[in-house]
Scaffold this motif. Structure first.
Motif, short mmCIF file in Angstrom:
data_model
loop_
_atom_site.label_atom_id
_atom_site.label_comp_id
_atom_site.label_asym_id
_atom_site.label_seq_id
_atom_site.Cartn_x
_atom_site.Cartn_y
_atom_site.Cartn_z
N ILE A 63 -35.78 16.88 1.70
CA ILE A 63 -34.56 17.24 1.48
C ILE A 63 -33.70 16.76 2.53
O ILE A 63 -33.87 17.51 3.56
CB ILE A 63 -34.27 18.48 0.64
CG1 ILE A 63 -35.16 18.81 -0.45
CG2 ILE A 63 -32.64 18.49 0.56
CD1 ILE A 63 -35.02 17.92 -1.56
N PHE A 64 -32.99 15.82 2.66
CA PHE A 64 -32.14 15.17 3.52
C PHE A 64 -30.72 15.57 3.40
O PHE A 64 -30.20 15.29 2.02
CB PHE A 64 -32.39 13.92 3.90
CG PHE A 64 -33.62 13.53 4.68
CD1 PHE A 64 -33.96 13.88 5.80
CD2 PHE A 64 -34.79 12.88 3.79
CE1 PHE A 64 -35.06 13.38 6.34
CE2 PHE A 64 -35.98 12.74 4.43
CZ PHE A 64 -36.00 13.08 5.90
N ASP A 65 -30.06 15.71 4.24
CA ASP A 65 -28.45 16.03 4.32
C ASP A 65 -27.94 14.53 4.62
O ASP A 65 -28.43 13.90 5.61
CB ASP A 65 -27.95 17.08 5.16
CG ASP A 65 -28.21 18.38 4.72
OD1 ASP A 65 -28.17 18.44 3.61
OD2 ASP A 65 -28.46 19.27 5.54
N ARG A 66 -26.83 14.24 3.99
CA ARG A 66 -26.17 12.90 4.57
C ARG A 66 -25.58 13.20 5.71
O ARG A 66 -24.85 14.24 5.70
CB ARG A 66 -25.12 12.41 3.67
CG ARG A 66 -24.29 11.19 3.78
CD ARG A 66 -23.15 11.18 2.84
NE ARG A 66 -23.36 10.84 1.43
CZ ARG A 66 -23.88 9.73 0.85
NH1 ARG A 66 -23.77 8.48 1.63
NH2 ARG A 66 -24.15 9.45 -0.25
N PRO A 67 -25.75 12.26 6.71
CA PRO A 67 -25.21 12.39 7.98
C PRO A 67 -23.56 12.34 7.99
O PRO A 67 -22.97 11.88 7.10
CB PRO A 67 -25.79 11.27 9.01
CG PRO A 67 -26.77 10.66 8.02
CD PRO A 67 -26.57 11.01 6.57
N ARG A 68 -22.88 13.09 8.80
CA ARG A 68 -21.43 13.20 8.91
C ARG A 68 -21.20 11.84 9.24
O ARG A 68 -19.94 11.45 8.98
CB ARG A 68 -21.01 14.08 9.84
CG ARG A 68 -21.37 15.53 9.40
CD ARG A 68 -20.93 16.77 10.41
NE ARG A 68 -21.65 17.95 10.04
CZ ARG A 68 -20.63 19.13 9.54
NH1 ARG A 68 -19.56 18.57 9.15
NH2 ARG A 68 -21.16 20.12 9.40
#
Length: 96
Positions: A63-68
């Motif tokens: 699971i990856f968070d979208r980068p800022r």
């Protein structure tokens, strides 16, 4: 120097992104949109309702968070290297 072999049928854009991920020293200019496109080409990458991305590549799911900002961070590069290597997309072994 790290050498990544171009998989048959992979576009030059995807290969450039793959090469950037395995580049040493780590590049700090790898765009998220290019990584997402690569992951969609090699496996599956689905955005969940919470904005996180469920990525499956080979036998592994992450699971990856979208980068800022537009570029991914060093920790994501490390995670991607592990996933891609595990799926057979890593650099070729070098002779010592």
């Amino acid at each position: 120097m790290t050498t990544v072999k171009k998989p048959v049928g992979m576009s030059n854009n995807h290969f450039d992104t793959l090469s950037q991920i395995f580049q040493h020293p780590t590049s700090h200019n790898i765009e998220w949109r290019a990584v997402l496109s690569l992951l969609e080409e090699l496996g599956t990458a689905e955005e969940r309702h919470d904005g996180k991305f469920h990525v499956t590549l080979g036998d592994e799911t992450e699971i990856f968070d979208r980068p800022r900002d537009k570029d991914i961070d060093v920790q994501m590069v490390v995670d991607l290297r592990r996933m891609l290597s595990g799926a057979g997309y890593g650099p070729e072994p070098t002779e010592a």
